[in-house]
Motif scaffolding. Structure first.
Motif, mmCIF file in Angstrom:
data_model
loop_
_atom_site.group_PDB
_atom_site.id
_atom_site.type_symbol
_atom_site.label_atom_id
_atom_site.label_comp_id
_atom_site.label_asym_id
_atom_site.label_seq_id
_atom_site.Cartn_x
_atom_site.Cartn_y
_atom_site.Cartn_z
ATOM 1 N N THR A 1 -7.428 7.802 0.292
ATOM 2 C CA THR A 1 -6.444 6.774 1.449
ATOM 3 C C THR A 1 -6.947 7.037 2.580
ATOM 4 O O THR A 1 -7.159 6.023 3.488
ATOM 5 C CB THR A 1 -4.978 7.431 1.024
ATOM 6 O OG1 THR A 1 -4.274 6.839 -0.164
ATOM 7 C CG2 THR A 1 -4.073 6.481 2.145
ATOM 8 N N TRP A 2 -7.209 8.094 2.995
ATOM 9 C CA TRP A 2 -7.481 8.426 4.602
ATOM 10 C C TRP A 2 -9.111 8.301 4.769
ATOM 11 O O TRP A 2 -9.437 7.836 5.909
ATOM 12 C CB TRP A 2 -7.174 9.867 5.004
ATOM 13 C CG TRP A 2 -5.937 9.923 5.944
ATOM 14 C CD1 TRP A 2 -6.053 9.963 7.231
ATOM 15 C CD2 TRP A 2 -4.451 9.662 5.767
ATOM 16 N NE1 TRP A 2 -4.966 10.016 7.879
ATOM 17 C CE2 TRP A 2 -4.034 9.627 6.746
ATOM 18 C CE3 TRP A 2 -3.873 9.126 4.813
ATOM 19 C CZ2 TRP A 2 -2.533 9.228 7.244
ATOM 20 C CZ3 TRP A 2 -2.551 8.754 4.828
ATOM 21 C CH2 TRP A 2 -1.957 8.886 6.022
ATOM 22 N N PHE B 1 3.613 1.447 -0.151
ATOM 23 C CA PHE B 1 2.302 2.410 -0.518
ATOM 24 C C PHE B 1 2.327 3.834 0.091
ATOM 25 O O PHE B 1 1.957 4.759 -0.339
ATOM 26 C CB PHE B 1 1.194 1.766 0.000
ATOM 27 C CG PHE B 1 -0.245 2.358 -0.325
ATOM 28 C CD1 PHE B 1 -0.749 2.557 -1.535
ATOM 29 C CD2 PHE B 1 -0.913 3.130 0.629
ATOM 30 C CE1 PHE B 1 -2.024 3.350 -1.813
ATOM 31 C CE2 PHE B 1 -2.126 3.657 0.528
ATOM 32 C CZ PHE B 1 -2.549 3.884 -0.696
ATOM 33 N N GLY C 1 -2.764 0.010 -3.067
ATOM 34 C CA GLY C 1 -2.525 -0.707 -1.906
ATOM 35 C C GLY C 1 -2.556 -1.991 -1.802
ATOM 36 O O GLY C 1 -1.388 -2.682 -1.177
ATOM 37 N N VAL D 1 2.067 7.530 -1.928
ATOM 38 C CA VAL D 1 1.285 8.608 -1.623
ATOM 39 C C VAL D 1 2.113 9.969 -1.279
ATOM 40 O O VAL D 1 1.783 11.150 -1.652
ATOM 41 C CB VAL D 1 0.380 8.363 -0.304
ATOM 42 C CG1 VAL D 1 -0.493 9.650 0.256
ATOM 43 C CG2 VAL D 1 -0.588 7.111 -0.411
ATOM 44 N N ALA E 1 -6.731 3.956 -5.522
ATOM 45 C CA ALA E 1 -5.896 3.990 -4.118
ATOM 46 C C ALA E 1 -5.829 2.615 -3.525
ATOM 47 O O ALA E 1 -4.947 1.975 -3.203
ATOM 48 C CB ALA E 1 -6.246 5.142 -3.214
ATOM 49 N N CYS F 1 3.565 11.240 5.915
ATOM 50 C CA CYS F 1 2.556 10.383 5.478
ATOM 51 C C CYS F 1 3.360 8.754 5.935
ATOM 52 O O CYS F 1 2.693 7.858 6.373
ATOM 53 C CB CYS F 1 2.450 10.059 4.018
ATOM 54 S SG CYS F 1 1.604 8.979 3.373
ATOM 55 N N TYR G 1 -6.455 -0.675 5.014
ATOM 56 C CA TYR G 1 -5.072 -0.647 5.351
ATOM 57 C C TYR G 1 -4.588 -1.275 6.680
ATOM 58 O O TYR G 1 -3.791 -1.994 6.850
ATOM 59 C CB TYR G 1 -4.431 0.610 4.928
ATOM 60 C CG TYR G 1 -3.093 0.613 5.181
ATOM 61 C CD1 TYR G 1 -2.078 0.571 3.974
ATOM 62 C CD2 TYR G 1 -2.350 1.111 6.345
ATOM 63 C CE1 TYR G 1 -0.868 0.463 4.110
ATOM 64 C CE2 TYR G 1 -0.955 1.061 6.487
ATOM 65 C CZ TYR G 1 -0.355 0.836 5.235
ATOM 66 O OH TYR G 1 1.281 1.061 5.170
ATOM 67 N N LEU H 1 -5.512 11.256 -4.060
ATOM 68 C CA LEU H 1 -5.003 9.948 -3.640
ATOM 69 C C LEU H 1 -5.086 10.028 -1.903
ATOM 70 O O LEU H 1 -5.280 9.155 -1.462
ATOM 71 C CB LEU H 1 -3.504 10.035 -4.012
ATOM 72 C CG LEU H 1 -2.667 8.809 -3.560
ATOM 73 C CD1 LEU H 1 -3.520 7.279 -3.779
ATOM 74 C CD2 LEU H 1 -1.430 8.671 -4.376
ATOM 75 N N TYR I 1 -9.623 4.012 2.195
ATOM 76 C CA TYR I 1 -8.798 2.740 2.247
ATOM 77 C C TYR I 1 -8.171 2.493 3.719
ATOM 78 O O TYR I 1 -7.788 1.522 3.889
ATOM 79 C CB TYR I 1 -7.617 3.013 1.262
ATOM 80 C CG TYR I 1 -6.651 1.894 1.205
ATOM 81 C CD1 TYR I 1 -7.218 0.401 0.828
ATOM 82 C CD2 TYR I 1 -5.349 2.040 1.261
ATOM 83 C CE1 TYR I 1 -6.413 -0.640 0.970
ATOM 84 C CE2 TYR I 1 -4.503 0.964 1.164
ATOM 85 C CZ TYR I 1 -5.120 -0.181 0.965
ATOM 86 O OH TYR I 1 -4.005 -1.525 0.903
ATOM 87 N N LEU I 2 -8.065 3.512 4.478
ATOM 88 C CA LEU I 2 -7.461 3.408 5.817
ATOM 89 C C LEU I 2 -7.770 2.352 6.703
ATOM 90 O O LEU I 2 -7.005 1.649 7.163
ATOM 91 C CB LEU I 2 -7.210 4.707 6.522
ATOM 92 C CG LEU I 2 -6.358 4.948 7.601
ATOM 93 C CD1 LEU I 2 -4.767 4.655 7.422
ATOM 94 C CD2 LEU I 2 -6.437 6.338 8.397
#
Length: 440
Positions: free
Chosen positions: A270-271, A412, A400, A416, A396, A332, A278, A266, A274-275
């Motif tokens: 995310t990093w 979100f 989000g 995480v 993920a 986080c 986001y 996850l 998706y970041l």
């Protein structure tokens, strides 16, 4: 009286009877066989993500007469992302356990290369009708199976190829090569987009990248053909394990793989994936600049991996895992709340997360391999790992986005953090495996 000459004493670096760890240049060849092949696998996989915008409406037209086309489009995303990777982990893991790691690595790279060639040759809907999306779905199913199987095979191969005290270092190249493939795919897509017009990209330019991927798969196949099998002859000649033997006879290690992976996958998706989105959605960050930040952060991330692997060989796996889990559980939420529309802000948040994430990614392959016995190691890792990635890592961006649409985007980061905390509890109960002898 008969005299006999005693056999020469074994050199200090000679392997024990029945094992075949590589020495000297062989170790580099082993590392290249897994790493280059894995990079090619992920180049092919990510190329689809970067180039889909150019061919999606040609293969899946928005206004098609046949109502099955939108359904097939949805099925393709679902099947590849959430079904074929766990299946590939199980099937290719079984191939690796029954016939050897090198055999499985050969199958996975051939499958990925074949899938890429099939994508490159996919006809348009205008030319072939329903056959066009069918061909593309089939290609992605093959690639999904290949990606799922690649982790199981290359993880075991990398760790079993390492000398004692180097398993963490070798393990780190799993994510070095994955990141290299992602960067190569984004660079290829950017280069094609810069050299060709929008119309050319839509007509034929996108096919070039998949053709390159198919050719790179042949390069990876050649490198892997000279690799050394890491399983001993005794293991290979033993009765072959059943398809579900790892799950049936080793349920606790299977569940451990899920617990080890959940928070890590996850945080990773995310990093690394998706970041940028986001930041665009929540703080209005510029789309073009977010991609630049992502590229810089990924390059930084790749450099960190061997350092994390070396450190784990010296201090153990658990300290790094606990730093990762504790760091994300505590930081986080503050890190994601620090995001602004400033370039420096996103870059610092991205790099800070990459440092913490290295505590998991650099040694994930080693930790997973050290949990299972050699007989069922690949299949034992492959299925629970790929299933957990599908459930938590691959979803993920969707989770989000769902939080944002529900008006609770601030939840979100807590999602995480909590999942990393739960994985941290698993890490606390893990035995330290860095200095254990690994059977092959």
């Amino acid at each position: 009286m008969t005299s006999s000459t005693p056999p020469p004493a074994a050199a200090p670096d000679d392997p024990p009877t029945g094992t075949t760890p590589p020495r000297g240049p062989s170790a580099l060849r082993q590392l290249a066989a897994a790493s280059v092949g894995n990079a090619v696998e992920w180049f092919d996989w990510y190329a689809y993500s970067f180039l889909a915008v150019y061919f999606a409406d040609k293969v899946f037209p928005a206004s098609a007469d046949d109502s099955l086309v939108p359904l097939l489009s949805t099925f393709a995303v679902f099947a590849v992302g959430f079904f074929m990777r766990p299946v590939g982990g199980l099937l290719m893991g079984a191939v690796a356990d029954r016939h050897g790691r090198r055999a499985a690595l050969t199958v996975t790279i051939l499958a990925m290369g074949g899938g890429s060639a099939l994508v490159a040759l996919t006809p348009t809907y205008a030319a072939a009708g329903l056959a066009a999306p069918v061909v593309l779905v089939l290609a992605r199913l093959v690639q999904g199976l290949s990606v799922g199987g690649e982790f199981a095979a290359s993880t075991t191969f990398l760790v079993e190829s390492a000398k004692p005290g180097r398993r963490g270092l070798f393990s780190s190249f799993q994510y070095v090569s994955t990141t290299a493939g992602q960067l190569l795919a984004s660079g290829t897509a950017a280069l094609l987009a810069a050299l060709l017009t929008e119309e050319q990209m839509g007509d034929w330019g996108w096919r070039v990248a998949f053709g390159v991927g198919a050719l790179l798969s042949l390069l990876g196949l050649w490198i892997r053909s000279g690799a050394r099998e890491t399983r001993s002859e005794k293991q290979l000649q033993a009765p072959r394990p059943g398809l579900l033997e790892a799950l049936r006879r080793h349920p606790r290690p299977s569940l451990l793989i899920c617990g080890i992976t959940a928070g890590g996958t996850l945080a990773y998706y995310t990093w690394t994936t998706y970041l940028p989105t986001y930041a665009q959605v929540n703080v209005g960050f510029d789309k073009g600049e977010s991609l630049t930040v992502s590229t810089i952060a990924l390059a930084f991330f790749a450099v960190l991996q061997p350092l994390g692997g070396i450190l784990s060989d010296r201090v153990g796996r658990k300290p790094l895992l606990l730093v990762f889990a504790g760091g994300f559980a505590v930081l986080c939420v503050p890190l994601l709340h620090l995001l602004t529309d400033s370039f420096v802000s996103l870059l610092l948040v991205s790099c800070a997360g990459m440092v913490l994430l290295t505590g998991y990614t650099a040694i994930a392959a080693a930790v997973n391999a050290e949990v299972f016995p050699a007989r069922v190691r690949a299949a034992g890792i492959g299925f629970p790992y790929s299933l957990t990635v599908a459930l938590f890592g691959g979803t993920a961006p969707y989770v989000g986005t769902w939080f944002k649409q529900a008006g609770n985007s601030g939840l979100f980061p807590w999602y995480v953090a909590v999942l990393c905390l739960l994985s941290g509890l698993v890490y606390l109960r893990l035995p330290e495996t860095a200095r254990r002898e690994l059977d092959t």
